[in-house]
Design a protein around this motif. Structure first.
Motif: not given
Length: 457
Positions: A14-18, A23-24, A28-29, A156-158
């Motif tokens: 919901g924060s829009g981070a993804t 960031l994606r 992935l890297k 990843f952060p959970e």
């Protein structure tokens, strides 16, 4: 605990981070780097779970994932951008677009037969499209599950991606929650349960299931090559492959010779002492091992049939002309047992294929182009290969998925991105010009209204 973790992921999405493509790509890297660093440990875990040969672990699990990561990273920018579509005269002037939008919070439930590949592969599509994910690896391959947990926790952060380990009760708890998308790989029986739970919230799903995959060999096929390719496709991963040939329909003129060539091919692959071969995996679970042994009761064996209860070893085994109502022909075998049935006509093929739901894969070996095209066009199945086995899964430009009882949806490459994206159709208009004909009171003559279809071109 699970509910609170899901809420964290909902808040993060919901924060829009993804939505941020950079960031994606960065994650992935990081995932690619971790897979490379952990590759030997992943192979060790797969060996500990069911003695999967390292070459097979590399070829069908880690290297496949590394390729999919490279493919996603290469194409993520263009796939994430709105795509211009052609307009129609009725909307003139306008510009028309497709906007890919991530679904949100996704649940990925993976099986035990390719435990690393089938956990991480859908995750790549989910992340590339901009979703969060909770992974539920199989409890039956616990060593691989632990490695997956380590990698994901490190990368990843959970609130972005998390692994939840556990058995049936854990899966039930996960499925009791509301998700934006569910991706499941496993049996048709469990797939139906997943579908029912998803329907409670109208959650979209991809179900990668299985089926009784036929392998048809006519009397024009090159038998030595055919036999070795069938043996490879069937006994890879000890037959625990959802697209493995499940049974052979061999033309009666070449059946006996084909059997002998398959026996020769098995010998070339695994040697005289197959139990000592380092290239043959074991059955992954005790319950499935017992089921496979039960399938052999009362059957006429052409080759094999050896087993070791201590190590869950079951040799490559050829079964002669089983009855269609026998246990081995009831459903998907998912092991190193290969029934061989003769046919004499297209009607015989039809009788056998129509006895089962639409399979995930179909294979046909023939030099007769008309025969091959007849089989490919006439019968419904997920995907397949002419004159080989399994290879359609390796090309990311082809969609992979089932139909009917063998699955819903498709993935790999662009299709993975599309699966985890909602494609929003948008038309952009300016405030000028304003065309009054569409508004009431309607002044366009009815004779002209009957020609309106031409404006939708």
């Amino acid at each position: 605990m699970i509910a609170s973790l899901v809420k964290k992921q909902k808040d993060f999405f919901g924060s829009g981070a993804t939505r941020n493509v950079r960031l994606r790509k960065s994650y992935l890297k990081k995932l690619k780097k971790a897979v490379l660093e952990y590759e030997d440990q992943i192979c060790d875990a797969l060996y500990a779970d069911f003695k999967k040969p390292k070459f097979e672990s590399l070829a069908t699990e880690t290297q496949f994932i590394l390729y999919e990561l490279d493919e996603a990273l290469k194409n993520i920018d263009i796939r994430s951008k709105p795509k211009r579509m052609s307009s129609i005269w009725a909307n003139f002037p306008s510009s028309d677009w497709l906007y890919p939008q991530p679904y949100g919070n996704t649940l990925i439930i993976a099986p035990w037969n390719y435990p690393f590949l089938l956990t991480i592969s859908p995750l790549i599509g989910a992340l590339a499209a901009g979703n969060t994910a909770i992974l539920k690896p199989s409890e039956f391959t616990s060593n691989t599950s632990k490695i997956i947990y380590e990698i994901i926790s490190e990368v990843f952060p959970e609130e972005y991606v998390a692994v939840i380990e556990g058995g049936k009760e854990t899966s039930q708890e996960l499925l009791s929650l509301k998700w934006d998308y569910i991706f499941f790989t496993g049996s048709t029986k469990v797939g139906k349960i997943i579908y029912q739970k998803a329907a409670e919230h109208l959650t979209p799903v991809t179900l990668e299931l299985g089926g009784k995959n036929p392998c048809i060999v006519d009397n024009t096929a090159s038998l030595k090559v055919t036999a070795k390719r069938i043996a490879w496709g069937k006994f890879l991963n000890c037959g625990q492959t959802c697209i493995a040939p499940d049974y052979i329909l061999a033309h009666k003129e070449i059946k006996d010779k084909l059997v002998q060539e398959i026996i020769n091919g098995i010998g070339e692959l695994y040697g005289k002492s197959m139990e000592d071969s380092p290239d043959l995996a074991r059955i992954a679970t005790e319950s499935h091992y017992k089921d496979l042994k039960q399938m052999l009761l009362g059957e006429q064996l052409l080759f094999g049939g050896d087993f070791n209860d201590q190590t869950r070893y079951l040799s490559p085994t050829l079964v002669n002309e089983p009855d269609l109502n026998s246990k081995i022909m009831e459903g998907e075998i998912f092991g190193p047992l290969l029934p061989i049935i003769s046919y004499d006509s297209i009607e015989d093929i039809e009788r056998h294929l129509s006895n089962y739901e639409r399979p995930l894969a179909l294979y046909v070996f023939s030099k007769d182009k008309k025969f091959r095209e007849l089989i490919i066009k006439e019968y419904s199945f997920g995907g397949g290969v002419i004159n080989d086995t399994l290879l359609h899964i390796t090309n990311s430009k082809l969609p992979f998925g089932g139909i009917g009882a063998s699955g819903i949806g498709r993935y790999h490459g662009k299709y993975s991105f599309d699966t985890f994206s909602h494609q929003k159709g948008i038309i952009k208009k300016s405030f000028w010009p304003e065309i009054p004909l569409r508004y009431a009171p309607y002044r366009l003559p009815i004779r002209l209204a009957k020609k309106l279809k031409y404006l939708f071109q």
